[in-house]
Design an enzyme around this catalytic site. Structure first.
Site, PDB file in Angstrom:
ATOM      1  N   CYS A   1      17.724 -27.532  19.493  1.00  0.00           N
ATOM      2  CA  CYS A   1      17.946 -28.538  18.454  1.00  0.00           C
ATOM      3  C   CYS A   1      17.296 -29.868  18.826  1.00  0.00           C
ATOM      4  CB  CYS A   1      19.434 -28.695  18.197  1.00  0.00           C
ATOM      5  SG  CYS A   1      20.156 -27.203  17.463  1.00  0.00           S
TER       6      CYS A   1
ATOM      7  N   GLU B   1      22.340 -28.431  13.333  1.00  0.00           N
ATOM      8  CA  GLU B   1      21.197 -29.356  13.319  1.00  0.00           C
ATOM      9  C   GLU B   1      19.960 -28.706  12.702  1.00  0.00           C
ATOM     10  OE1 GLU B   1      23.171 -30.018  17.460  1.00  0.00           O
ATOM     11  OE2 GLU B   1      23.024 -28.413  15.983  1.00  0.00           O
TER      12      GLU B   1
ATOM     13  N   CYS C   1      21.702 -28.955  21.715  1.00  0.00           N
ATOM     14  CA  CYS C   1      21.125 -28.095  22.744  1.00  0.00           C
ATOM     15  C   CYS C   1      19.609 -28.355  22.809  1.00  0.00           C
ATOM     16  CB  CYS C   1      21.408 -26.631  22.417  1.00  0.00           C
ATOM     17  SG  CYS C   1      20.498 -26.010  20.980  1.00  0.00           S
TER      18      CYS C   1
ATOM     19  N   HIS D   1      21.956 -23.113  14.032  1.00  0.00           N
ATOM     20  CA  HIS D   1      22.805 -24.215  14.478  1.00  0.00           C
ATOM     21  C   HIS D   1      22.843 -25.263  13.369  1.00  0.00           C
ATOM     22  CE1 HIS D   1      22.341 -23.523  19.114  1.00  0.00           C
ATOM     23  NE2 HIS D   1      22.605 -22.409  18.455  1.00  0.00           N
TER      24      HIS D   1
END
Length: 148
Positions: free
Chosen positions: A85, A54, A82, A52
Site C-alpha cells: 500500500c 488503501e 503495509c 486492502h
C-alpha cells in the site's frame, strides 16, 4: 459515507469490513476537503490479497477523478499501511497520508522497510501518524479477541 470527515469515513469503512468478517481496516481519500472514495478491506470477499482498503480507495479515487495521479489528495487510513500500500500511495503521488494505529508487524511507514525513507522511493507524501490511534487499536483488538 461521511463526506465531510475523512477519518469518520475511514472508520465507518473499517467497521463495515469487520461486520463482513474482514480485518477492520478502512481508508478514505479526500480532495479539496471532500471525501472522494472510502473502502474497507475486502481480501476475503474478493478473494484478492491486494484488496486492502488503501488499494481499493486509490483505484476508486483515480476512476472518479479521471487520473492515475492523486497529487492534490489526502489519504486517511485506520492502520499504518503495509509495503504494498505504501508503494501504491507513492506511485499515485498522494499528497498527505494520515493514519491512526501503528503496525509494528506489518506496517511499512514507521516500521519494517520504512518505504518512504528508501532512496528508491520516487514520491514521499507528508505523513502524520497516531491520529485516533486508540480508537483504531481498540477496533482491531475487539475483532481479533472475538476470533479467538
Amino acid at each position: 459515507m461521511n463526506v465531510d470527515d475523512p477519518f469518520a469515513a475511514a472508520f465507518d469503512a473499517a467497521r463495515a469490513a469487520a461486520a463482513a468478517g474482514e480485518v477492520p481496516v478502512g481508508a478514505a481519500l479526500a480532495r479539496n476537503g471532500a471525501v472522494v472514495a472510502a473502502a474497507g478491506n475486502r481480501t476475503l470477499r474478493d478473494r484478492d490479497p491486494t484488496a486492502h482498503a488503501e488499494m481499493l480507495v486509490i483505484r476508486q479515487a483515480c476512476a472518479a477523478i479521471g487520473s492515475e495521479r492523486l497529487v492534490d489528495c489526502d489519504l486517511y487510513v485506520t492502520l499504518e499501511p503495509c509495503a504494498m500500500c505504501a508503494a501504491a500511495i507513492s506511485f499515485a503521488r498522494v499528497r498527505r497520508l494520515y493514519y491512526a494505529a501503528s503496525d509494528p508487524k506489518g506496517g511499512a511507514v514507521e516500521h519494517g522497510p520504512r518505504f518512504f525513507s528508501q532512496p528508491t522511493c520516487h514520491h514521499r507524501p507528508e505523513v502524520y501518524g497516531g491520529i485516533r490511534e486508540s480508537d483504531a487499536a481498540q477496533l482491531l483488538r475487539d475483532f481479533f479477541q472475538a476470533r479467538r
